[in-house]
Scaffold this motif. Sequence first.
Motif, short mmCIF file in Angstrom:
data_model
loop_
_atom_site.label_atom_id
_atom_site.label_comp_id
_atom_site.label_asym_id
_atom_site.label_seq_id
_atom_site.Cartn_x
_atom_site.Cartn_y
_atom_site.Cartn_z
N THR A 1 4.51 3.36 2.44
CA THR A 1 5.03 4.34 3.40
C THR A 1 5.33 5.67 2.69
N TRP B 1 -0.05 3.85 4.16
CA TRP B 1 -0.11 3.79 5.62
C TRP B 1 0.12 5.19 6.18
N ILE C 1 6.15 1.11 12.42
CA ILE C 1 6.41 1.84 11.16
C ILE C 1 6.74 3.31 11.45
N LEU D 1 8.02 6.29 9.28
CA LEU D 1 7.83 6.02 7.85
C LEU D 1 6.38 6.20 7.41
N LEU D 2 5.48 6.36 8.40
CA LEU D 2 4.07 6.57 8.03
C LEU D 2 3.91 7.87 7.27
N ARG D 3 2.95 7.89 6.37
CA ARG D 3 2.65 9.12 5.62
C ARG D 3 1.95 10.13 6.52
#
Length: 323
Positions: A23, A239, A256, A259-261
């Motif tokens: 993440t 991710w 997610i 928190l994902l990139r």
Amino acid sequence: MTDLSGAPKLDTLLDRTIVPGYTRLGIVLRRRNRPADPEPGALRGATAMVTGANSGIGKAIAEALAGLDASVILAVRDRIRGERARQDILTTHPDADLTVTECDIADLASVTECTEGLRERLPKLDVLIHNAGVLPPERAETADGHELTLATHVLGPLLLTDRLAALLNAAGDPRVIFMSSGGMYTQLLAVDDPEYRKGRYRGATAYARTKRMQVAFTPILAEYYGPQGISFHSMHPGWVDTPGVAAALPGFHRLIGPLLRTPAEGADTAVWLAAATPTPPSGRFWHDRRPRPEHYLRRTHYTNGELWRLWLDCRQAARIDTG
Ligand SMILES: NC(=O)c1ccc[n+]([C@@H]2O[C@H](COP(=O)([O-])OP(=O)(O)OC[C@H]3O[C@@H](n4cnc5c(N)ncnc54)[C@H](OP(=O)(O)O)[C@@H]3O)[C@@H](O)[C@H]2O)c1
């Protein structure tokens, strides 16, 4: 000089625990210890080609390469979407040299046609990034009769690489990069059923199997084309919040979420591999600018014989002249 050897303990811990590492947390916590950024203008005079460059990570890679002064070829299957991406990138880099080339990477005839055009107009190619990817809901075959993820992630990229090898060879420090996925850690090499004809088809499994093939083939490509001076790298981006993830994995995308990139964060290692000095060692698998293990599970290991058998089968399926 970049220290690639001893990854700090925190970095290794993030890698093994997966969820925090893949993440945004991974990017933030590794930032202080990561190998240095490429120099501004590092790719001036270089030409780079990115497949699937109209969206998500591929578009972010194209934008970052343009930011390092590369001439960038956006290889896309839909010219209108490609032109839209080109215009978007020009708003942040108005002087960028960007061209759009049609290339449906899952269609061998389209790959051949696109490379013929490039061979006519380019004197050399410095960077080739195999980014285009798909995670289909059900089994589909291409016009050539190949399973879609195999064609998109493996056969098309092998043919594209082979047909551009002479142009790559004409560059001073040519680099080829495969955008794989951490999902490949769960999969064996599908030596006996690369077209996924047996058993119940799951798109996520097909995706991860073919991402495993990209990583497995990287050292072979390095060996095969290495004497011509071309280096090969595979990597996974973590991710990343992209249109592809939102459409193919909506539950995961919701779970997610923040928190994902960002696509730019997902693009980071590909851009670094393309532009870092000195050239990162060839034939390895990377994440967040460091080499990573190719296996975490004993059951995913394969023999050299199995690997070479699949390599030859795939080259034949990609209609690469093996003579
Ligand atoms: N996002 C993540 O968390 C994540 C994680 C691990 C690995 N990856 C990998 O990162 C790469 C980019 O994914 P993304 O998340 O940015 O997804 P995305 O937003 O869906 O982008 C995928 C790109 O690939 C293109 N593409 C698909 N099939 C193609 C074909 N046959 N010919 C040419 N282009 C084709 C798409 O073009 P169209 O717009 O025409 O469909 C699109 O531009 C993929 O290889 C993916 O497997 C992503």
